[in-house]
Design a protein around this motif. Structure first.
Motif, short mmCIF file in Angstrom:
data_model
loop_
_atom_site.label_atom_id
_atom_site.label_comp_id
_atom_site.label_asym_id
_atom_site.label_seq_id
_atom_site.Cartn_x
_atom_site.Cartn_y
_atom_site.Cartn_z
N GLY A 35 12.29 -8.17 6.30
CA GLY A 35 12.59 -9.03 5.17
C GLY A 35 11.39 -9.61 4.44
N ARG A 36 10.17 -9.38 4.98
CA ARG A 36 8.96 -9.90 4.34
C ARG A 36 8.22 -8.78 3.62
NH1 ARG A 36 6.44 -13.91 9.02
NH2 ARG A 36 8.26 -15.32 9.14
N THR A 37 7.61 -9.10 2.53
CA THR A 37 6.94 -8.11 1.70
C THR A 37 5.86 -7.36 2.50
OG1 THR A 37 7.30 -9.42 -0.28
CG2 THR A 37 5.58 -7.74 -0.39
N SER A 38 5.89 -6.04 2.37
CA SER A 38 4.89 -5.20 2.99
C SER A 38 4.51 -4.13 1.98
CB SER A 38 5.44 -4.58 4.28
OG SER A 38 4.42 -3.92 4.99
N ALA A 39 3.97 -2.99 2.43
CA ALA A 39 3.56 -1.96 1.48
C ALA A 39 3.42 -0.63 2.18
CB ALA A 39 2.24 -2.34 0.81
N SER A 40 3.67 0.42 1.42
CA SER A 40 3.41 1.76 1.93
C SER A 40 1.90 1.91 2.11
CB SER A 40 3.93 2.81 0.95
OG SER A 40 3.70 4.11 1.45
N GLY A 41 1.52 2.53 3.23
CA GLY A 41 0.10 2.68 3.55
C GLY A 41 -0.45 1.58 4.42
N ARG A 42 0.33 0.53 4.65
CA ARG A 42 -0.13 -0.57 5.49
C ARG A 42 -0.08 -0.17 6.96
NH1 ARG A 42 3.19 -6.20 6.57
NH2 ARG A 42 2.02 -6.84 8.42
N ARG A 43 -1.14 -0.45 7.68
CA ARG A 43 -1.15 -0.19 9.13
C ARG A 43 -0.48 -1.36 9.84
NH1 ARG A 43 -3.61 3.48 12.05
NH2 ARG A 43 -4.86 4.13 10.26
N LEU A 44 0.48 -1.03 10.70
CA LEU A 44 1.22 -2.06 11.40
C LEU A 44 0.38 -2.61 12.57
CD1 LEU A 44 4.80 -0.52 11.52
CD2 LEU A 44 4.06 -2.50 10.20
#
Length: 638
Positions: free
Chosen positions: A532-541
């Motif tokens: 539910g929180r903003t993230s992004a494609s390409g972000r490393r978890l």
């Protein structure tokens, strides 16, 4: 190719609507017609125990075993993890499980997933008409794991000689592959059906040969496939109303009359090959009462003879040349009898929109109906006429035949006359309809289709499509087929989105650091959220900061033609190795790292948890300390 649909579908629980509709380009975005043929079906009586809208089968396999009444005919079928799994070891094994009951008008839908396949050519199917014991012949709507192949989707029959007859093929907008849920459906009306792939109509057929007692089934071939949420819903018999996003039904006026002599078998053949859904022809009797296919009251214009058709015997009419007037290639074409035309349609495929031309007595109408019965075509003929009495006689003699009223101008109350005459369709002049498009919605609300005649330009087709017209009678049938296809291809620019990493269902430990990967097409913007929180494609978890348990990534792609969403749920697991990685990368004081690693190595998980809590914000960063403590307590309970 298209047809008088009882047709087209939308998504998981699509059902036909006869409510008023406004057709706009955006509504088409959910569909793509990629090939195949179509037609609508004329329904016979349905079982008395059900009716339109009745859910005959609804199974999600939550009980953990094969449902009552489901018959595993061959192969391995078992319920695991809330899904039905079917396995076929080789390409020669058409393993099946049957269920349900015989229905003439129904929708069968399911969520399918290829778990393993021996090759991309292997397939799974929805059984459309299958004997309960699995014996041949049977009909199926097939999906290969390589669905983007030209024959990735098929309608096919297995004959009593164990041979395949593939009547229609198409490609899907994307590959089913393995491990991917695809919602599929097939909508059947008598001898006609539509194949629906993940909410998109991709193919139609009018070639089904229905049995008197076939039921539904699921098939696997050379693969292991799991099924979920299997639903069978009985549909209304009137399948001629065009659902949102489905293309116009193409009705070839007097056959392919723009390129061949009208109302002849060669015109019928050319129209059929060009993709017309229906052939529209006219019927009138000879002097000796034989119904012939002819438009004019005389034979003068379209043959080398003269005289009123009602003054000529069948033998005299059969000597006439009905082709040379049109062109030298057609010298020797004859005026077909209704029986000859129907026999050609029955054996070579197609459906007939039959106009009873001019005044007919009740006995003359009875003769027409008897010919249709004798040719076993009652399920593939639609009767229309300008003559109200002809329609009344038809209803009295054969109430199962669908009826259409032809009009040069609109009635003051089309719905009222539709009810009075038991109409399936109201068929006005196209220009009259365009002058008063508001009549379409109330007719649809009353369950009556609208077919316009005789419209021959792309501009008119576009206007008719936008106001909700169901079918178009045209002299340019093959061009309308192409126009339909182009329209559907343009409408298929609906965005798609898929989360490719982390994979749905993945189990990850703290030592892993996956990257969020999202693939999208036809999208202007893509938004990604994690829990539910903003993230992004390409972000490393950073799994060091996530609590143990399930987490959900959601992606939404938005484009000019709509919005698509995808989700992927992964689980952060607690392992000794993962906790060790967490400790070593925690940024804690070196002495604290040594202390925690020693306790971990000796499996002193409770002590490790207590130590991490006490040193939180001191020797161990507070945020990571709470995760270390929580994971240690989890391991202590194992």
């Amino acid at each position: 190719m298209t047809v008088l649909p009882a047709s087209s579908s939308l998504g998981r629980a699509w059902t036909r609507s006869v409510a008023p509709r406004t057709r706009v380009a955006a509504a088409l975005a959910a569909f793509a017609v990629i090939g195949g043929t179509v037609a609508v079906a004329v329904g016979t009586s349905s079982p008395a125990t059900a009716g339109p809208g009745t859910v005959v089968v609804s199974e999600n396999f939550s009980a953990g075993s094969l449902p009552a009444g489901w018959r595993a005919v061959d192969g391995t079928w078992k319920v695991e993890n809330g899904r039905l799994h079917g396995t076929s070891a080789g390409s020669g094994e058409n393993n099946k499980i049957t269920f349900g009951r015989h229905l003439n008008d129904f929708r069968l839908e399911a969520t399918m997933r290829f778990e393993t396949v021996s090759a991309a050519t292997r397939w799974a199917s929805l059984g459309i008409d299958v004997p309960a014991d699995g014996a041949t012949p049977w009909w199926i709507a097939t999906m290969r794991s390589g669905t983007t192949a030209a024959n990735g989707l098929e309608f096919a029959q297995r004959t009593t000689a164990n041979a395949w007859v593939v009547t229609n093929t198409a490609s899907a907008p994307y590959a089913a592959g393995t491990g991917r849920d695809v919602r599929v459906a097939v909508e059947v009306h008598g001898n006609q059906a539509r194949w629906i792939f993940d909410g998109r109509e991709v193919m139609r057929t009018s070639s089904l040969q229905r049995s008197a007692n076939g039921v539904q089934a699921l098939f696997v071939n050379g693969s292991t496939v799991s099924y979920d949420d299997v639903v069978v819903t009985e549909l209304p018999a009137n399948g001629y109303i065009r659902p949102e996003g489905s293309p116009l039904t193409v009705i070839a006026h007097r056959g392919a009359s723009a390129v061949a002599p009208e109302n002849t078998l060669v015109a019928q053949e050319i129209a059929r090959r060009g993709g017309a859904d229906w052939i529209e022809n006219d019927v009138q009797p000879s002097r000796d009462g034989i119904p012939f296919i002819l438009h004019d009251g005389t034979v003068d214009r379209t043959t080398d003879g003269t005289g009123n058709i009602r003054d000529l015997t069948a033998a005299q009419i059969k000597t006439l040349d009905a082709g040379s007037w049109f062109g030298p290639h057609y010298v020797g074409e004859r005026v077909p009898t209704l029986a000859e035309q129907l026999a050609d349609l029955r054996t070579r495929g197609g459906n007939l929109l039959l106009e009873i031309k001019g005044k007919h007595t009740r006995d003359e109408v009875a003769t027409i109906i008897q010919v249709i019965r004798d040719e076993q075509m009652m399920g593939r003929v639609f009767v229309q006429s300008f003559e109200v009495d002809a329609l009344r006689y038809t209803f009295e003699l054969a109430p199962e035949l669908p009826l259409g009223l032809l009009r040069s101008s609109l009635d003051a109350d089309p719905v009222a006359i539709a009810r009075e005459l038991h109409l399936t369709a109201y068929n006005p002049d196209g220009n009259a309809l365009l002058a008063k498009p508001e009549v379409v919605a109330p007719l649809h609300a009353a369950g009556v289709a609208v077919m316009a005649w005789t419209m021959d330009s792309a501009g008119l087709w576009q206007r008719l499509e936008r106001i909700g017209t169901d079918g178009v009678i045209t002299n340019r049938a093959s061009e309308l087929v192409g126009w339909n296809s182009a329209l559907m291809q343009r409408a298929s620019a609906e965005p798609t989105v898929e989360i490719t990493s982390p994979a749905n269902g993945a189990r990850l430990d703290r030592a892993q650091s996956p990257v969020i990967a999202v693939a999208a097409t036809d999208a202007e913007t893509v938004t990604v959220t994690l829990d539910g929180r903003t993230s992004a494609s390409g972000r490393r978890l950073d799994l060091a900061t996530l609590i143990a348990g399930k987490h959900t990534i959601r992606a939404e792609a938005t484009g000019p033609d709509g919005t698509a969403t995808a989700t992927s749920t992964f689980t952060v697991t607690v392992t000794q190795a993962g906790l060790g990685y967490l400790i070593l990368t925690s940024g804690a004081d070196p002495g604290a790292i040594t202390m925690m690693a020693t306790r971990l190595a000796h499996a002193q998980y409770a002590e490790l948890a207590t130590y991490a809590d006490r040193q939180a914000g001191k020797l161990v960063p507070a945020e990571v300390a709470s995760v270390i403590a929580a994971d240690a307590r989890t391991l202590a309970l194992k």
